[in-house]
Design a protein around this motif. Structure first.
Motif, PDB file in Angstrom:
ATOM      1  N   ALA A   1       0.830  -1.214   0.000  1.00  0.00           N
ATOM      2  CA  ALA A   1       0.000   0.000   0.000  1.00  0.00           C
ATOM      3  C   ALA A   1       0.861   1.260   0.000  1.00  0.00           C
ATOM      4  CB  ALA A   1      -0.931   0.004   1.209  1.00  0.00           C
ATOM      5  N   ALA A   2       2.056   1.177   0.569  1.00  0.00           N
ATOM      6  CA  ALA A   2       2.955   2.334   0.614  1.00  0.00           C
ATOM      7  C   ALA A   2       3.756   2.488  -0.675  1.00  0.00           C
ATOM      8  CB  ALA A   2       3.902   2.214   1.802  1.00  0.00           C
ATOM      9  N   GLY A   3       3.638   1.535  -1.583  1.00  0.00           N
ATOM     10  CA  GLY A   3       4.320   1.658  -2.870  1.00  0.00           C
ATOM     11  C   GLY A   3       5.593   0.848  -3.016  1.00  0.00           C
ATOM     12  N   PHE A   4       5.922   0.031  -2.014  1.00  0.00           N
ATOM     13  CA  PHE A   4       7.098  -0.830  -2.135  1.00  0.00           C
ATOM     14  C   PHE A   4       6.784  -1.972  -3.099  1.00  0.00           C
ATOM     15  CE2 PHE A   4       7.838   1.246   1.922  1.00  0.00           C
ATOM     16  CZ  PHE A   4       9.191   1.530   1.867  1.00  0.00           C
ATOM     17  N   SER A   5       7.828  -2.532  -3.695  1.00  0.00           N
ATOM     18  CA  SER A   5       7.636  -3.657  -4.616  1.00  0.00           C
ATOM     19  C   SER A   5       8.633  -4.759  -4.264  1.00  0.00           C
ATOM     20  CB  SER A   5       7.824  -3.193  -6.065  1.00  0.00           C
ATOM     21  OG  SER A   5       9.104  -2.636  -6.249  1.00  0.00           O
ATOM     22  N   GLN A   6       8.546  -5.847  -4.999  1.00  0.00           N
ATOM     23  CA  GLN A   6       9.398  -7.017  -4.774  1.00  0.00           C
ATOM     24  C   GLN A   6       9.337  -7.473  -3.309  1.00  0.00           C
ATOM     25  OE1 GLN A   6      13.330  -6.341  -6.346  1.00  0.00           O
ATOM     26  NE2 GLN A   6      12.538  -5.553  -8.283  1.00  0.00           N
ATOM     27  N   ILE A   7       8.131  -7.526  -2.779  1.00  0.00           N
ATOM     28  CA  ILE A   7       7.904  -7.914  -1.387  1.00  0.00           C
ATOM     29  C   ILE A   7       8.235  -9.395  -1.206  1.00  0.00           C
ATOM     30  CG2 ILE A   7       6.212  -8.008   0.494  1.00  0.00           C
ATOM     31  CD1 ILE A   7       6.694  -5.152  -0.594  1.00  0.00           C
ATOM     32  N   GLN A   8       8.984  -9.688  -0.163  1.00  0.00           N
ATOM     33  CA  GLN A   8       9.307 -11.068   0.170  1.00  0.00           C
ATOM     34  C   GLN A   8       9.061 -11.293   1.654  1.00  0.00           C
ATOM     35  OE1 GLN A   8      13.345 -11.835  -1.041  1.00  0.00           O
ATOM     36  NE2 GLN A   8      12.771 -12.064  -3.183  1.00  0.00           N
ATOM     37  N   ILE A   9       8.576 -12.489   1.981  1.00  0.00           N
ATOM     38  CA  ILE A   9       8.349 -12.877   3.372  1.00  0.00           C
ATOM     39  C   ILE A   9       9.213 -14.097   3.652  1.00  0.00           C
ATOM     40  CG2 ILE A   9       6.659 -13.625   5.091  1.00  0.00           C
ATOM     41  CD1 ILE A   9       4.484 -12.336   3.364  1.00  0.00           C
ATOM     42  N   GLU A  10      10.019 -14.007   4.712  1.00  0.00           N
ATOM     43  CA  GLU A  10      10.875 -15.123   5.093  1.00  0.00           C
ATOM     44  C   GLU A  10      10.694 -15.424   6.572  1.00  0.00           C
ATOM     45  OE1 GLU A  10      14.929 -14.814   3.798  1.00  0.00           O
ATOM     46  OE2 GLU A  10      14.342 -13.601   2.069  1.00  0.00           O
TER      47      GLU A  10
END
Length: 70
Positions: free
Chosen positions: A43-52
């Motif tokens: 929602a804030a505009g970040f991309s390439q989100i990853q969860i580890e």
């Protein structure tokens, strides 16, 4: 999160790590927190989100990363 992104360098990386210590926290708790953080970053505009996840003594920690592409 939007204000953080505004002051970050282009192509900067944000990493948010949480280790749930609430009573009764489980692996599912960590997953839910990771998903919620990823939604905030998107929602804030970040991309390439990853969860580890990293196995810790009682419950896994979750680290969510995102790129400030620009």
């Amino acid at each position: 999160m939007k204000k953080i992104r505004q002051v970050m360098n282009p192509n900067g990386l944000i990493a948010l790590t949480v280790l749930p210590y609430t009573k009764g926290a489980t692996e599912e708790t960590s997953k839910e927190i990771g998903i919620e953080i990823s939604h905030f970053l998107t929602a804030a505009g970040f991309s390439q989100i990853q969860i580890e996840f990293k196995d810790i003594k009682h419950v896994p920690s979750v680290c969510v990363t995102g790129m400030n592409i620009g």
